[in-house]
Design a protein around this motif. Sequence first.
Motif, PDB file in Angstrom:
ATOM      1  N   MET A   1       3.319   1.670  -4.927  1.00 52.20           N
ATOM      2  CA  MET A   1       3.285   0.974  -4.037  1.00 52.20           C
ATOM      3  C   MET A   1       3.278  -1.138  -4.726  1.00 52.20           C
TER       4      MET A   1
ATOM      5  N   GLY B   1       3.584   6.531  -0.987  1.00 56.02           N
ATOM      6  CA  GLY B   1       1.990   6.443  -0.848  1.00 56.02           C
ATOM      7  C   GLY B   1       1.474   7.611  -0.676  1.00 56.02           C
TER       8      GLY B   1
ATOM      9  N   LYS C   1       8.928   0.779   0.890  1.00 54.23           N
ATOM     10  CA  LYS C   1       9.604   0.776   0.205  1.00 54.23           C
ATOM     11  C   LYS C   1      10.524   0.244  -0.039  1.00 54.23           C
TER      12      LYS C   1
ATOM     13  N   LYS D   1       9.264   5.546   2.244  1.00 55.93           N
ATOM     14  CA  LYS D   1       7.737   5.362   2.464  1.00 55.93           C
ATOM     15  C   LYS D   1       7.222   6.079   1.046  1.00 55.93           C
TER      16      LYS D   1
ATOM     17  N   LYS E   1       0.562   7.100  -8.185  1.00 50.24           N
ATOM     18  CA  LYS E   1       0.887   5.774  -6.898  1.00 50.24           C
ATOM     19  C   LYS E   1       0.500   4.774  -6.908  1.00 50.24           C
TER      20      LYS E   1
ATOM     21  N   LYS F   1      -2.792   5.337   2.843  1.00 49.12           N
ATOM     22  CA  LYS F   1      -2.106   4.232   3.033  1.00 49.12           C
ATOM     23  C   LYS F   1      -0.796   4.218   2.228  1.00 49.12           C
ATOM     24  N   GLN F   2       0.501   4.089   2.969  1.00 43.57           N
ATOM     25  CA  GLN F   2       1.183   4.181   2.716  1.00 43.57           C
ATOM     26  C   GLN F   2       2.351   2.806   3.204  1.00 43.57           C
ATOM     27  N   ILE F   3       2.900   2.697   2.801  1.00 44.84           N
ATOM     28  CA  ILE F   3       4.304   1.401   3.236  1.00 44.84           C
ATOM     29  C   ILE F   3       5.632   1.522   2.872  1.00 44.84           C
TER      30      ILE F   3
END
Length: 338
Positions: free
Chosen positions: A97, A198, A206, A196, A93, A202-204
Amino acid sequence: MKQGLLQWRSPCHCTHFLSPLSIPSVSIRISTTKHAPIQPITATVDSQQQQQLSARERRQLRNERREQKAGYSWREEVEERLIKKPKKRYTSKTEEMNLDTLADLGPRWWIVRVTRIRYEETAERLARSLARNFPDIDFKMYAPSVQVKKKLKNGSYSDKPKPIFPGCVFLRCVLNKERHDFIRECDGVGGFVGSKVGNRIKQINKPRPVSVDDMEAIFKEAKEAQEQADQAFVEEQQREETIKSENLNVESNTVTTVVTESFRDSKPKSQYGKASAKGNKLPAPGSTVRVVSGTFAEFLGTLKKVNRKTRKATVGFTLFGKESLVDIDLSEIVPETN
């Protein structure tokens, strides 16, 4: 179906010994119905040996048989499958990220979301910002649009871009976390198109690169749309020229007809020869005129107003003690001479 009948005979009553004939016998009556033929059971030495072999020995025997076949190599087939299908690489993970791993992909096409209002200005501003802050990188900015031409009422032409993908700009560069964050913070930019990654905490988002085949399809679509717009503009110009030529022909015919009629009306045939000779001179407003033809023929009136464009005159007649104004053609009135 008749069943077999079993009979049992009791042995003879002998007290000394038993003879072979004294063994009880069994008689069986077999039914005469027809049954399917019995398949013979065969067993070979090889099958018995295979049952006694271990798994490794059976595998070796199978490989030997494959190698005996002409033109077949199972080892090469397995190697080709392994080459075509690379081993799946599992990432953690934290590594997913990490946006710096995007630089390993090299220069790729990315989709940047921008505002639809002032679409071209936002793309130009983003390109200038990248060139000023990252002078060492090579990048390309592509905003697919169609230049639409139109003819305005004043005769001039307008050329405005019409976006094919509103709100999307294609950027080709080597992307990492620093450049990603800089592009996202520019005015009018909403981020990258991606997925998304993560967990719940917490998510981003990409970014996801665009494949080469998809970009070639986009370039082809933009080229075809531009050709269609140019063809539509040429057809519209030809249509307008055709309509204009038709209108000119109609106007020329109308002017010829009007000139002919005015020439005929300039010399009216009437009993007033002196008045017709002076018909080319227009009477002055306030003078007395006589109507020589039409509904009000032989009426006397006062000239109020003369319109030279429409060739009409406003004449006031006294009817039943009241003055009435009537619009009469100039060719129908002459000045009254005492």
